[in-house]
Every structure is written in structure tokens, then in C-alpha cells.
Design an enzyme around this catalytic site. Structure first.
Site, PDB file in Angstrom:
ATOM      1  N   LYS A 134       3.540 -12.571  21.484  1.00 33.60           N
ATOM      2  CA  LYS A 134       2.836 -13.148  20.361  1.00 33.60           C
ATOM      3  C   LYS A 134       3.737 -14.059  19.526  1.00 33.60           C
ATOM      4  O   LYS A 134       3.381 -15.141  19.322  1.00 33.60           O
ATOM      5  CB  LYS A 134       2.355 -12.192  19.374  1.00 33.60           C
ATOM      6  CG  LYS A 134       1.434 -12.955  18.404  1.00 33.60           C
ATOM      7  CD  LYS A 134       1.126 -11.829  17.004  1.00 33.60           C
ATOM      8  CE  LYS A 134       2.401 -11.899  16.189  1.00 33.60           C
ATOM      9  NZ  LYS A 134       2.615 -11.344  14.985  1.00 33.60           N
ATOM     10  N   ASP A 180      -2.913 -11.876  18.010  1.00 30.01           N
ATOM     11  CA  ASP A 180      -2.467 -11.141  16.965  1.00 30.01           C
ATOM     12  C   ASP A 180      -3.773 -10.049  16.764  1.00 30.01           C
ATOM     13  O   ASP A 180      -4.571 -10.111  17.204  1.00 30.01           O
ATOM     14  CB  ASP A 180      -1.937 -11.872  15.718  1.00 30.01           C
ATOM     15  CG  ASP A 180      -3.122 -12.484  14.974  1.00 30.01           C
ATOM     16  OD1 ASP A 180      -4.305 -12.378  15.341  1.00 30.01           O
ATOM     17  OD2 ASP A 180      -3.183 -12.642  13.679  1.00 30.01           O
TER      18      ASP A 180
END
Ligand code: SF4
Length: 219
Positions: free
Chosen positions: A121, A139
């Protein structure tokens, strides 16, 4: 799971709601962004920005973070969660940047993910925001709304969610869509109290319908 066409129509509605969505972490360069994203794990961007306003005045380079004792760095970031672990990772990351990348933030996923505290991420966010490379970081918000809307299955892992979104959304829109989905999750389809009663996706959202039926039953 819904079709890719329907999923893209949902993403289009979200894009109309948040046309100006962008990264909310304050930063002036790829290094500051990397540190800010690392600090943002399990805390809000607002808390990180409050902290980095001062932090980035004191620490401007990887050397600056390594020139202090770990306890001093811990103390400087102690207002946010997991600060001990984050301080350790920041120093490890800075050491790797100096040892392997001449003190610069690398510009490939593989190299970024080799840094301490940097997972997929974070690497996606840095590639997208700092270097403009098409990436769609997943996320907690992006994962939640993709599942609520039926774009992905509840059992899908983060990588599966990313792969599905990348199939649904045209590549040239990945960077913008990432921010628009985050804004949608952060300001509209909130984790605890999604705004289903004023949601333009209510009619096509299975989670919204489920919540509505549950409320009707309770009433
Ligand atoms: Fe989220 Fe509710 Fe809208 Fe569905 S209807 S997307 S759960 S706010």
C-alpha cells in the site's frame, strides 16, 4: 459479485461526488511523503499532518533521522499510535536509503517494498503521488467500500481487491480513483455510520439495502 461494467458505474458516481479528491498528507518531496505514509498506519492523516508540521522542520534528510538517538525520535513522534515501531522503521528505512539508494527514494515497487515498514500500500501511494505512476493503493477505506458495494467479495484479501479494482477502472484513472475512493470512505461511507440515507448508490448497494431492512425490522 457485480459485473465490471456496474462496478465502473459505481466508481463513476463516486468520482462525481469527489472530483477534487487528492492526497491529504502534507509533504514537499518523495522522502517526506514516504515518512508521512509510514507514520499514517492505523492513525488519521489529520494527526500525521499535525505532527509532521514540526517534524519536517527538524528532520529534512535520512541523515537527520539517523543522527538522533532512537528515544529522541520516539519522543518526537509519540503523539501517534505505534510510535516505537514507527521510529524503529523510520531509522531502518533511512539507513537503507543511504546504503542502497544514495539517500533518494527509489522509483520502483520492488525497491520501495524492500524498505523497512513499506508494504504494497505504501509503495503504491508513493509511486502514484510522488512519481505519478499509475497505482491503485488499497487502504482500509478502499477495501471496505469495495466490499460493501459488491465490487469484491468479503473474503477477498487486499491484493485481490487491488487486482479487481485495476480491472474495473481504466489505468489512466487509477491514481485519481484511489483518492476518490478514500474520500468516499472517509467522508461518506464511514466505517461505523455510513450515510446510506443520502447515498446516491443506495439503490444498487447491497450493504445499504441490508442496513435499511435491518432498521425497518427494528422499528
Ligand atoms: Fe455506503 Fe450506505 Fe452508500 Fe452503500 S448505501 S455505499 S453502505 S453509504
Amino acid at each position: 459479485m457485480i459485473s465490471n461494467k456496474k462496478a465502473l458505474e459505481m466508481v463513476d458516481v463516486i468520482a462525481e461526488m469527489f472530483p477534487n479528491a487528492e492526497c491529504e498528507l502534507k509533504h514537499d518531496n518523495p522522502f517526506e511523503l514516504t515518512i508521512a505514509v509510514l507514520l499514517s498506519a492505523q492513525t488519521t492523516d489529520i494527526s500525521v499532518n499535525k505532527l509532521t508540521d514540526k517534524l519536517f522542520q527538524k528532520y529534512k534528510t535520512p541523515e537527520d533521522y539517523l543522527n538522533v538517538n532512537i528515544s529522541e525520535l520516539e519522543n518526537d513522534i509519540r503523539t501517534i499510535g505505534l510510535y516505537r515501531n514507527k521510529a524503529k522503521n523510520i531509522q531502518k528505512l533511512c539507513k537503507s536509503l543511504l546504503d542502497k539508494f544514495n539517500g533518494e527514494v527509489p522509483q520502483t515497487h520492488r525497491e520501495l517494498e524492500s524498505l523497512a515498514g513499506v508494504g504494497r500500500k505504501t509503495a503504491n501511494v508513493v509511486m502514484s503521488v510522488a512519481f505519478g505512476e499509475p497505482s491503485l493503493a488499497v487502504d482500509t477505506h478502499v477495501e471496505r467500500i469495495s466490499k460493501r458495494l459488491g465490487i469484491c467479495r468479503w473474503k477477498d484479501n487486499v491484493r485481490q481487491v487491488e487486482d479487481k479494482l485495476c480491472k474495473v477502472v481504466p489505468r489512466e484513472r487509477w491514481n485519481k480513483t484511489h483518492h476518490q475512493l478514500i474520500f468516499f470512505g472517509r467522508y461518506h461511507c464511514l466505517a461505523r455510520s455510513p450515510k446510506c440515507d443520502v447515498c446516491p448508490l443506495f439503490e444498487v448497494c447491497r450493504e445499504g439495502q441490508k442496513r435499511y431492512k435491518a432498521n425497518v425490522k427494528e422499528a
